[in-house]
Design a protein around this motif. Structure first.
Motif, PDB file in Angstrom:
ATOM      1  N   GLY A 293      17.208  37.895 -18.030  1.00 18.68           N
ATOM      2  CA  GLY A 293      18.305  38.393 -18.864  1.00 18.68           C
ATOM      3  C   GLY A 293      19.319  37.359 -18.973  1.00 18.68           C
ATOM      4  O   GLY A 293      20.465  37.285 -19.316  1.00 18.68           O
ATOM      5  N   GLU A 325      16.600  42.264 -26.924  1.00 19.02           N
ATOM      6  CA  GLU A 325      16.688  42.750 -25.392  1.00 19.02           C
ATOM      7  C   GLU A 325      18.129  42.759 -25.093  1.00 19.02           C
ATOM      8  O   GLU A 325      18.753  43.459 -24.211  1.00 19.02           O
ATOM      9  N   ARG A 326      18.831  41.688 -25.673  1.00 14.69           N
ATOM     10  CA  ARG A 326      20.442  41.674 -25.218  1.00 14.69           C
ATOM     11  C   ARG A 326      21.116  42.843 -25.822  1.00 14.69           C
ATOM     12  O   ARG A 326      21.979  43.639 -24.970  1.00 14.69           O
ATOM     13  N   SER A 329      20.476  45.612 -23.390  1.00 16.90           N
ATOM     14  CA  SER A 329      21.011  45.588 -21.914  1.00 16.90           C
ATOM     15  C   SER A 329      22.236  45.936 -22.278  1.00 16.90           C
ATOM     16  O   SER A 329      22.841  46.580 -21.227  1.00 16.90           O
ATOM     17  N   GLU A 330      23.063  45.745 -23.401  1.00 17.79           N
ATOM     18  CA  GLU A 330      24.509  46.011 -23.336  1.00 17.79           C
ATOM     19  C   GLU A 330      24.565  47.626 -23.338  1.00 17.79           C
ATOM     20  O   GLU A 330      25.447  48.301 -22.999  1.00 17.79           O
ATOM     21  N   THR A 358      11.651  48.170 -24.418  1.00 19.27           N
ATOM     22  CA  THR A 358      12.406  47.004 -23.712  1.00 19.27           C
ATOM     23  C   THR A 358      12.647  47.151 -22.270  1.00 19.27           C
ATOM     24  O   THR A 358      12.352  48.100 -21.773  1.00 19.27           O
ATOM     25  N   ALA A 360      15.169  47.226 -20.759  1.00 14.73           N
ATOM     26  CA  ALA A 360      16.504  47.958 -20.236  1.00 14.73           C
ATOM     27  C   ALA A 360      15.879  49.127 -20.330  1.00 14.73           C
ATOM     28  O   ALA A 360      16.493  50.133 -19.382  1.00 14.73           O
ATOM     29  N   ARG A 363      14.815  49.935 -16.842  1.00 15.42           N
ATOM     30  CA  ARG A 363      15.503  49.849 -16.039  1.00 15.42           C
ATOM     31  C   ARG A 363      16.523  51.134 -15.868  1.00 15.42           C
ATOM     32  O   ARG A 363      17.252  51.571 -15.061  1.00 15.42           O
TER      33      ARG A 363
END
Length: 437
Positions: A293, A325-326, A329-330, A358, A360, A363
């Motif tokens: 990350g 990916e960013r 993640s947001e 992704t 994320a 997760r």
């Protein structure tokens, strides 16, 4: 005395050195005190130094940054008594050994936390502290070597911030926080967040636990014997990370064989081959940064690969992947925040927008599982109350709620409720659209 063990990109111990004073530069130039020959390492990447008895690391403006225990160093960071340092493709493991007369007799002391039956717990096994219990009462139960963690484990195999166990209602998931010696569940390394089930064998470094319900009585010896056959191979792997103190009295300046230099028979590689090797090294480092990350470091690495090889397709794809990916993640962070606020439906809708391909998405699975159970249970409770009243409009509403609960969390219980409601609707001659099963 501080000791640093260096592990290369293949997971092999490259060198070990000890020091108790001074300042040392780390980089790929031959003139550096610590030479790490890789294109992922800057010419002069970082500086490690002792000041007033404490060890610090400073980023010297490197392209790919310095990562300590999973966090990027902005300027200078105190390394404490144990840290994992990531510099390019290399991992440096720092340990501190106090003078013999300053060491406490009990070097493996552990903070004891009383158990609470309303929460699951970790029960320690297979060492002299077997039987100690740690109630997982927080939403985020951090485990590590420093006293800012919820569970303090003062063992040399434990990183400063080693792992975290996340609690969402009755659902628990463990996540490794970039520890040196890893976190395992039932003998397998934890990647991302992994849901825990009662009876799981959980290892933080070389410290072992069993994860159980809060009111369960555990016999540590019986549990340890049951897990013993699975632990032998794991302990053998940990031996490779043993720290050996050097007696030379000063810093050992060392070199590691060049990864992309000449071959054993003295034939020099072509420039095209060297360029390809450098680009591949950068891509691998960028992928590592992406998985952790570290968006800026990943972007800088892929940009450097494109500077060496303009138009490189994989580098371009990976550069685009960083932003992808960013953003995912947001979304994950927003969804988890909504969940913690109790806004379950909004949180579920938000998390379902995370692209499935992704990091994320993986997760988000434990949080989504908890939200699905919570929302479905609430809908079924409301549907049951309306169903028991047995009137026309309320029966239709009960049917709609039960159908929604089945979409969110299919199961035998909600299917039976739907069957009962639809049978009652038939008996009373009320028109309805059967819910899909």
């Amino acid at each position: 005395m501080f000791t640093i063990t260096i592990e290369d990109q293949n997971g092999q111990v490259a060198d070990t050195f000890s020091f108790d004073h001074g300042s040392y530069t780390v980089g790929r130039l031959d003139g550096c005190d610590v030479v790490l020959p890789s294109t992922s390492v800057s010419r002069e990447h970082a500086r490690i130094f002792i000041e007033e008895g404490r060890c610090y690391i400073e980023d010297l403006g490197s392209a790919n940054g310095v990562i300590v225990d999973g966090q990027r160093v902005v300027t200078t960071r105190d390394l404490g008594t144990a840290s994992q340092i990531c510099i390019g493709d290399f991992y440096l493991y720092l340990e501190y050994e106090a003078p013999a007369d300053a060491q406490r007799q009990d070097v493996l002391s552990t903070l004891f936390i009383d158990s609470g039956s309303e929460h699951h717990k970790l029960v320690r096994i297979n060492d002299s502290f077997a039987g100690e219990e740690f109630s997982l009462s927080e939403q985020q139960n951090t485990i590590g070597r420093t006293d800012d963690n919820f569970i303090l484990l003062s063992d040399s195999s434990i990183s400063r911030r080693h792992a975290s166990i996340h609690r969402r209602g009755e659902l628990y998931a463990v996540e490794d926080l970039g520890s040196s010696n890893g976190t395992r569940v039932n003998g397998k390394d934890v990647v991302g967040r992994q849901e825990l089930n009662s009876g799981d064998h959980v290892e933080f470094g070389s410290v072992e636990f069993v994860f159980v319900e809060g009111d369960k009585v555990v016999d540590p010896e019986e549990v340890a014997a049951r897990f013993a056959s699975n632990n032998t191979a794991v302990y053998a792997g940990l031996a490779a990370l043993a720290v050996v103190a050097l007696l030379a009295g000063g810093l050992v300046i060392f070199g590691i064989a060049q990864l992309t230099g000449g071959s054993d028979d003295g034939v020099t590689e072509e420039p095209e081959q060297r360029l390809e090797a450098e680009v591949n090294d950068l891509l691998q480092n960028g992928r590592n940064q992406l998985r952790m990350g570290n968006w800026e470091a990943a972007t800088a690495t892929f940009d450097e690969a494109l500077a060496l090889s303009p138009g490189h397709e994989e580098a371009q794809e990976l550069l685009g992947r960083v932003e992808y990916e960013r953003e995912a993640s947001e979304i994950l962070a927003e969804g988890e925040a909504l969940s913690q606020e109790g806004r379950h439906s909004e949180a579920r809708e938000k998390l379902l927008t995370i692209p499935e391909d992704t990091l994320a998405s993986d997760r988000a699975e434990p949080t989504l599982a908890h939200l699905n159970r919570t929302i479905s249970h609430s809908l079924m409770s409301s549907a049951n109350r309306l169903y028991r009243r047995g009137e026309g409009d309320e029966l239709r509403e009960a049917h709609e709620m039960a159908a929604q609960a089945y979409v969110v969390e299919p199961g035998d219980g909600v299917a039976e409720l739907l069957d009962d409601i639809e049978a009652r609707l038939d008996e009373e001659g009320i028109d309805f659209e059967p819910a899909p099963r």
